[in-house]
Design a protein around this motif. Structure first.
Motif, PDB file in Angstrom:
ATOM      1  N   THR A  57     -26.595 -24.749 -13.535  1.00 50.71           N
ATOM      2  CA  THR A  57     -25.287 -24.984 -14.150  1.00 50.71           C
ATOM      3  C   THR A  57     -23.990 -24.320 -13.450  1.00 50.71           C
ATOM      4  OG1 THR A  57     -24.122 -25.763 -16.015  1.00 50.71           O
ATOM      5  CG2 THR A  57     -25.385 -23.631 -15.968  1.00 50.71           C
ATOM      6  N   GLY A  58     -22.815 -24.956 -13.547  1.00 50.84           N
ATOM      7  CA  GLY A  58     -21.602 -23.983 -13.285  1.00 50.84           C
ATOM      8  C   GLY A  58     -21.177 -23.675 -14.413  1.00 50.84           C
ATOM      9  N   PHE A  63     -18.678 -27.466 -11.928  1.00 49.89           N
ATOM     10  CA  PHE A  63     -19.870 -26.849 -11.133  1.00 49.89           C
ATOM     11  C   PHE A  63     -19.870 -26.367 -10.056  1.00 49.89           C
ATOM     12  CE2 PHE A  63     -23.773 -28.450  -8.867  1.00 49.89           C
ATOM     13  CZ  PHE A  63     -24.625 -28.022  -9.647  1.00 49.89           C
ATOM     14  N   ALA A 101     -30.000 -30.350 -12.895  1.00 52.02           N
ATOM     15  CA  ALA A 101     -28.452 -29.881 -12.841  1.00 52.02           C
ATOM     16  C   ALA A 101     -27.693 -30.318 -14.246  1.00 52.02           C
ATOM     17  CB  ALA A 101     -27.948 -30.092 -11.724  1.00 52.02           C
ATOM     18  N   VAL A 103     -23.879 -30.737 -15.108  1.00 54.80           N
ATOM     19  CA  VAL A 103     -22.735 -30.736 -14.236  1.00 54.80           C
ATOM     20  C   VAL A 103     -21.483 -30.996 -15.200  1.00 54.80           C
ATOM     21  CG1 VAL A 103     -21.542 -31.867 -12.457  1.00 54.80           C
ATOM     22  CG2 VAL A 103     -23.848 -31.468 -12.006  1.00 54.80           C
ATOM     23  N   ALA A 107     -17.831 -31.470  -9.041  1.00 55.98           N
ATOM     24  CA  ALA A 107     -18.956 -31.089  -8.235  1.00 55.98           C
ATOM     25  C   ALA A 107     -18.504 -31.743  -6.739  1.00 55.98           C
ATOM     26  CB  ALA A 107     -20.171 -31.818  -8.685  1.00 55.98           C
ATOM     27  N   ALA A 115     -26.138 -31.048  -6.286  1.00 55.31           N
ATOM     28  CA  ALA A 115     -26.413 -31.653  -7.338  1.00 55.31           C
ATOM     29  C   ALA A 115     -27.457 -32.901  -6.762  1.00 55.31           C
ATOM     30  CB  ALA A 115     -25.032 -32.478  -7.739  1.00 55.31           C
TER      31      ALA A 115
END
Ligand code: DAK
Length: 259
Positions: A57-58, A63, A101, A103, A107, A115
């Motif tokens: 994950t961001g 992301f 992922a 997100v 992204a 991704a």
């Protein structure tokens, strides 16, 4: 657990590794070191039998905003040709365990390509996906012209790659880029819950299933069906399959060991 500069790695639940991109000041731009660290963490996760699934994950806001443009500015043709990044992408693509992922936010560029390297994308309702490299006078460099076409089809891929325009989460869902859209504050929770479901399955079967699905990108139908049959036959020799069938017949939860 090893510490990193651009990512945080922890184990929020048994069997699940969580990788969090952690360069907030650069919108999690994936400089070479970030990709190297992601690749290193996945390689270590591949070697660790305790890890059954990984979530990347961001965080809650973005992301990843692509490759690091400041770093990219230093690349001439020779540096681009001998770039280390393709090796890191290969390691990420070769990760044998389920990779999900979560997100939220942007992204973009290499972030969208990251991704596309994972197995399942869960997106927050406000997520935005795009390949804006054209705005920089260049093109995607990690599958944005290839995986994107195979994922969303030519018309949408062309629109994204040629215009640099982003798509929103509903469009990403409708086009198959993401598997599920959640409320923004539920993205990670949902990704971890899905990872827990997958982590409870036979690690042998998830590994073989992932490989077979990914190979469908390269193989023709007959060769793909052949691989599926061989993989199915191989699993017939596993303790996990015996356990799965016995558990069903005895009306109890299965305990898979990966043997
Ligand atoms: N790289 C470096 N820094 C970035 C960045 C990026 N991709 N994105 C954002 N930042 C930095 C900004 O410079 C800014 O830094 P300071 O000015 O504060 O020092 C800080 O993050 C905050 O950015 P913003 O002020 O712009 O933040 P906003 O929230 O307003 O906007 C945004 C967020 C993500 C919409 C915007 O920052 C943006 O559009 N970022 C750029 C997105 C982009 O163009 N991504 C594609 C990058 S190119 C290769 C081939 C191709 C590639 C690489 C290699 N080879 C074959 C070797 C290219 C790949 C790409 O991904």
């Amino acid at each position: 657990m090893q510490t990193y500069q651009d990512i945080l790695v922890d184990q929020p639940q048994e069997g699940i590794l969580l990788i969090t991109l952690n360069r907030p000041d650069a919108r999690n731009a994936l400089r070479n070191n970030s990709l190297r660290e992601i690749a290193d963490a996945l390689r270590a996760a591949d070697d660790d039998s305790e890890v059954r699934a990984v979530v990347i994950t961001g965080g809650e806001k973005y992301f990843a905003a692509g490759a690091d443009i400041k770093e990219m500015a230093q690349l001439g043709p020779i540096e681009a040709l001998t770039d280390v990044r393709p090796q890191y992408w290969k390691t990420i693509a070769a990760f044998s365990k389920p990779l999900i992922a979560a997100v939220n936010g942007y992204a973009l560029g290499a972030g969208c390509e990251l991704a596309m390297h994972v197995d399942i994308v869960i997106a927050g309702a406000g997520a935005k996906f795009g390949q804006p490299e054209i705005n920089l006078g260049t093109i995607p460099g990690a599958g944005g012209t290839q995986r994107l076409v195979k994922t969303v089809g030519k018309p949408l891929a062309m629109k994204m790659v040629l215009s640099g325009e982003m798509i929103d989460a509903p469009t990403a869902l409708a086009s198959g880029l993401v598997a599920e859209v959640t409320e923004d504050d539920k993205t990670l929770t949902r990704a971890l819950a899905l990872a827990a479901v997958i982590a409870s399955k036979s690690p042998l079967a998830t590994r073989v299933a992932k490989e077979a699905v990914l190979r469908s990108f390269e193989l023709g139908l007959e060769a793909g069906l052949n691989l599926e049959r061989k993989s199915f036959s191989l699993l017939a020799a596993s303790e996990d399959r015996r356990e799965g069938i016995a558990a069903f017949l005895e009306k109890r939860p299965a305990k898979f060991t990966g043997r």
